[in-house]
Scaffold this active site. Structure first.
Site, mmCIF file in Angstrom:
data_model
loop_
_atom_site.group_PDB
_atom_site.id
_atom_site.type_symbol
_atom_site.label_atom_id
_atom_site.label_comp_id
_atom_site.label_asym_id
_atom_site.label_seq_id
_atom_site.Cartn_x
_atom_site.Cartn_y
_atom_site.Cartn_z
ATOM 1 N N ASP A 100 -20.384 31.219 28.481
ATOM 2 C CA ASP A 100 -21.074 30.037 29.000
ATOM 3 C C ASP A 100 -20.763 29.744 30.461
ATOM 4 O O ASP A 100 -20.785 28.601 30.892
ATOM 5 C CB ASP A 100 -20.662 28.830 28.151
ATOM 6 C CG ASP A 100 -19.148 28.720 28.040
ATOM 7 O OD1 ASP A 100 -18.448 29.289 28.895
ATOM 8 O OD2 ASP A 100 -18.661 28.072 27.098
ATOM 9 N N GLU A 122 -20.796 35.699 21.863
ATOM 10 C CA GLU A 122 -20.200 34.360 21.695
ATOM 11 C C GLU A 122 -21.298 33.282 21.764
ATOM 12 O O GLU A 122 -21.222 32.318 22.528
ATOM 13 C CB GLU A 122 -19.108 34.077 22.729
ATOM 14 C CG GLU A 122 -18.167 32.946 22.348
ATOM 15 C CD GLU A 122 -17.125 32.664 23.421
ATOM 16 O OE1 GLU A 122 -17.432 31.969 24.395
ATOM 17 O OE2 GLU A 122 -15.991 33.160 23.274
ATOM 18 N N GLU A 136 -20.697 24.020 31.173
ATOM 19 C CA GLU A 136 -20.807 25.130 30.217
ATOM 20 C C GLU A 136 -21.681 24.812 29.006
ATOM 21 O O GLU A 136 -22.384 25.678 28.497
ATOM 22 C CB GLU A 136 -19.414 25.570 29.756
ATOM 23 C CG GLU A 136 -18.578 26.265 30.828
ATOM 24 C CD GLU A 136 -17.824 25.298 31.730
ATOM 25 O OE1 GLU A 136 -17.999 24.059 31.600
ATOM 26 O OE2 GLU A 136 -17.042 25.770 32.568
ATOM 27 N N HIS A 206 -7.623 23.973 33.717
ATOM 28 C CA HIS A 206 -8.532 24.270 34.824
ATOM 29 C C HIS A 206 -9.905 23.607 34.685
ATOM 30 O O HIS A 206 -10.685 23.624 35.614
ATOM 31 C CB HIS A 206 -8.752 25.784 34.938
ATOM 32 C CG HIS A 206 -9.604 26.348 33.843
ATOM 33 N ND1 HIS A 206 -9.097 26.653 32.607
ATOM 34 C CD2 HIS A 206 -10.935 26.628 33.778
ATOM 35 C CE1 HIS A 206 -10.071 27.116 31.841
ATOM 36 N NE2 HIS A 206 -11.196 27.114 32.525
ATOM 37 N N ARG A 208 -13.304 21.639 34.712
ATOM 38 C CA ARG A 208 -13.857 20.720 35.701
ATOM 39 C C ARG A 208 -13.708 19.263 35.273
ATOM 40 O O ARG A 208 -13.410 18.394 36.094
ATOM 41 C CB ARG A 208 -15.342 20.998 35.929
ATOM 42 C CG ARG A 208 -15.580 22.025 36.973
ATOM 43 C CD ARG A 208 -16.959 22.627 36.894
ATOM 44 N NE ARG A 208 -16.888 23.937 37.505
ATOM 45 C CZ ARG A 208 -17.112 24.183 38.787
ATOM 46 N NH1 ARG A 208 -17.471 23.220 39.585
ATOM 47 N NH2 ARG A 208 -16.984 25.398 39.275
ATOM 48 N N HIS A 239 -4.020 28.253 37.676
ATOM 49 C CA HIS A 239 -5.372 28.743 37.996
ATOM 50 C C HIS A 239 -5.543 28.733 39.518
ATOM 51 O O HIS A 239 -4.971 27.885 40.209
ATOM 52 C CB HIS A 239 -6.386 27.797 37.345
ATOM 53 C CG HIS A 239 -7.763 28.355 37.209
ATOM 54 N ND1 HIS A 239 -8.644 28.408 38.257
ATOM 55 C CD2 HIS A 239 -8.418 28.882 36.145
ATOM 56 C CE1 HIS A 239 -9.796 28.933 37.849
ATOM 57 N NE2 HIS A 239 -9.682 29.237 36.562
#
Ligand code: UD1
Ligand code: UDP
Length: 418
Positions: A100, A122, A136, A206, A208, A239
């Protein structure tokens, strides 16, 4: 003889490469049935390099998209231009995308524009909240609209797709290729590391939605736990996103019992999960790996598209409020029974043979085309191969120019397979 199928695999970020590596390696080892080509947008640079090197993945073209602190529009437009060019040159029988990310969605879109079937690995994960995870959740739904082959990791993801009217005969429940990669790696790893003697918390963050204040709260919770548990150690592979580093380094960097390290090679990270006592993470992939390793994972998010891990009892959604994170960790650090109840190796994400199943479906479903012409690798690469001397923008301009030239001299859009 059945013509072998030409598969173009698209990847851009660390998790896509980890989850597509077993499929690429299996297809590459089966030249009778497949010609597999891989293109990396390099939405991620160093973190993707790590995976490509670890699994020794053959890469046809590198679009070199990443810019420091990039925005979604840049990744979307640069990857779309580049991928459309590569797909037009390669004319694969199918384009395979995973998950995604911006790269996955754009890979599907570029294939659709080029009239090439799309296989989505997936497929069917949903939170049904289009802002969590952002962006995503929208990318995975849009990819399902475009895709022709839907490889769902679990029965729950298959049901999500059915609810959205994806045809039942185009959905296959295969397990998650994350487990293929994990098992491959555990078999290769020198030794499964023993659990560290001092209780160790492995932290990754990490997402958003967690940038800014939520990430500050996560760090605050970690500091409270370190104060309350003088033996506790924290390991955090940080990250490379500046949004993450600008919070995590100032807040945790100076603490003597916190090790902030650069992103680990996949094998080292698997060993780090194995030696950790508790995992605190907002990662998607880690939610799949932790149950297979029998490691309690506290998920730093309010919702998850992987309810199977929560149902299996190994994962718990704790969100990003300080008190909730501290309470959940404290319970696991002090209540042996509560810990034991979570630390059971239960793996709802497949048996490690997802890639084989996906390849079998593709082998029998795709028509394949007798090809006289092999892919002109030099031509595909020439436009994109990054060099030290050339800035990404210049590479992109060269790619666009090459693309325009191709179109003028015969056109590629919607053309029949060569
Ligand atoms: C992306 C995916 C997310 C996935 C995550 C895996 C999207 C929208 N998001 O998020 O779904 O969970 O990757 O990690 O596709 N950077 C580097 N080097 C690298 C990688 C990243 O310097 O190797 C830095 C860059 O400054 C970049 C920033 O990290 O601008 C963010 O990368 P990006 O791919 O845009 O978003 P992620 O948050 O990593
Ligand atoms: N991972 C890794 N090194 C690290 C941290 C994570 O190789 O330092 C692996 C992890 O095992 C998992 C994947 O990266 O397979 C998860 O990537 P990430 O959390 O960046 O993305 P997400 O899964 O959330 O999309």
């Amino acid at each position: 003889m059945t013509p072998r199928k030409r598969i173009l695999v698209v990847m851009g970020t660390r998790p896509e490469a980890i989850k597509l590596a077993p499929l690429i390696l299996a297809a590459n080892a089966d030249p009778e049935r497949f010609e597999v080509l891989a293109v990396r947008t390099s939405q991620h640079r160093e973190m993707l390099d790590q995976v490509v090197t670890y699994f020794d993945l053959p890469i046809l073209a590198d679009l070199n998209v990443m810019r420091r602190d990039q925005d979604l529009t840049h990744v979307t437009t640069a990857a779309l231009e580049g991928l459309q060019h590569v797909i037009a040159q390669v004319r694969p029988d199918v384009v395979v995308v995973q998950g995604d990310t911006t790269t996955s969605f754009v890979g599907a879109l570029a294939a659709f524009y080029e009239n090439v079937p799309v296989a989505h690995v997936e497929a069917g994960l949903r939170t049904y909240d289009k802002r969590a995870p952002f962006p995503e959740e929208v990318y995975r739904r849009l990819t399902s609209v475009i895709a022709d082959f839907h490889f769902a990791p679990t029965e729950a993801s298959r049901l999500n797709l059915l609810k959205e009217n994806v045809p039942a005969d185009m959905i296959w429940v295969t397990g998650n290729t994350a487990i293929d990669a994990l098992f491959l790696t555990l078999a290769k790893a020198p030794s499964a590391a023993a659990e560290a003697s001092a209780p160790t918390l492995l932290l990754t963050t990490h997402r958003r939605e967690n940038h800014g204040e939520p990430m500050q709260r996560i760090c605050e919770a970690v500091l409270i736990l370190l104060k309350g548990f003088p033996e506790l150690r924290v390991v955090c592979p940080v990250h490379l996103s500046p949004r993450v580093r600008q919070v995590v380094y100032p807040m945790l960097g100076a603490h003597p019992r916190v090790s902030l390290v650069e992103p680990l090679d996949y094998e080292d990270f698997v060993l780090a999960m194995n030696s950790a006592h508790i995992i605190l993470s907002d990662s998607g992939g880690v939610q799949e790996e932790a149950p297979a390793l029998g490691k309690p994972v506290l998920v730093l998010r309010d919702s998850t598209e992987r309810p199977e891990a929560v149902e299996a009892g190994t994962a718990r959604l704790v969100g990003t409020e300080v008190a909730a994170i501290v309470a959940a960790c404290r319970e696991l650090l002090t209540d042996t029974e509560a810990y034991r109840a979570m630390a059971q190796a239960r793996n709802p994400f497949g048996d490690g043979h997802a890639s084989e199943q996906i390849l079998d479906v593709l082998a029998r479903s795709l028509d394949g085309v007798e090809r006289r012409e092999p892919v002109d690798r030099a031509k595909v690469r020439a436009a994109f191969q990054p060099t030290e001397a050339v800035a990404p923008e210049a590479i992109l301009q060269a790619a666009i120019a090459a693309d325009a030239k191709t179109r003028m001299s015969g056109g590629s859009q919607g053309a029949a397979p060569a």
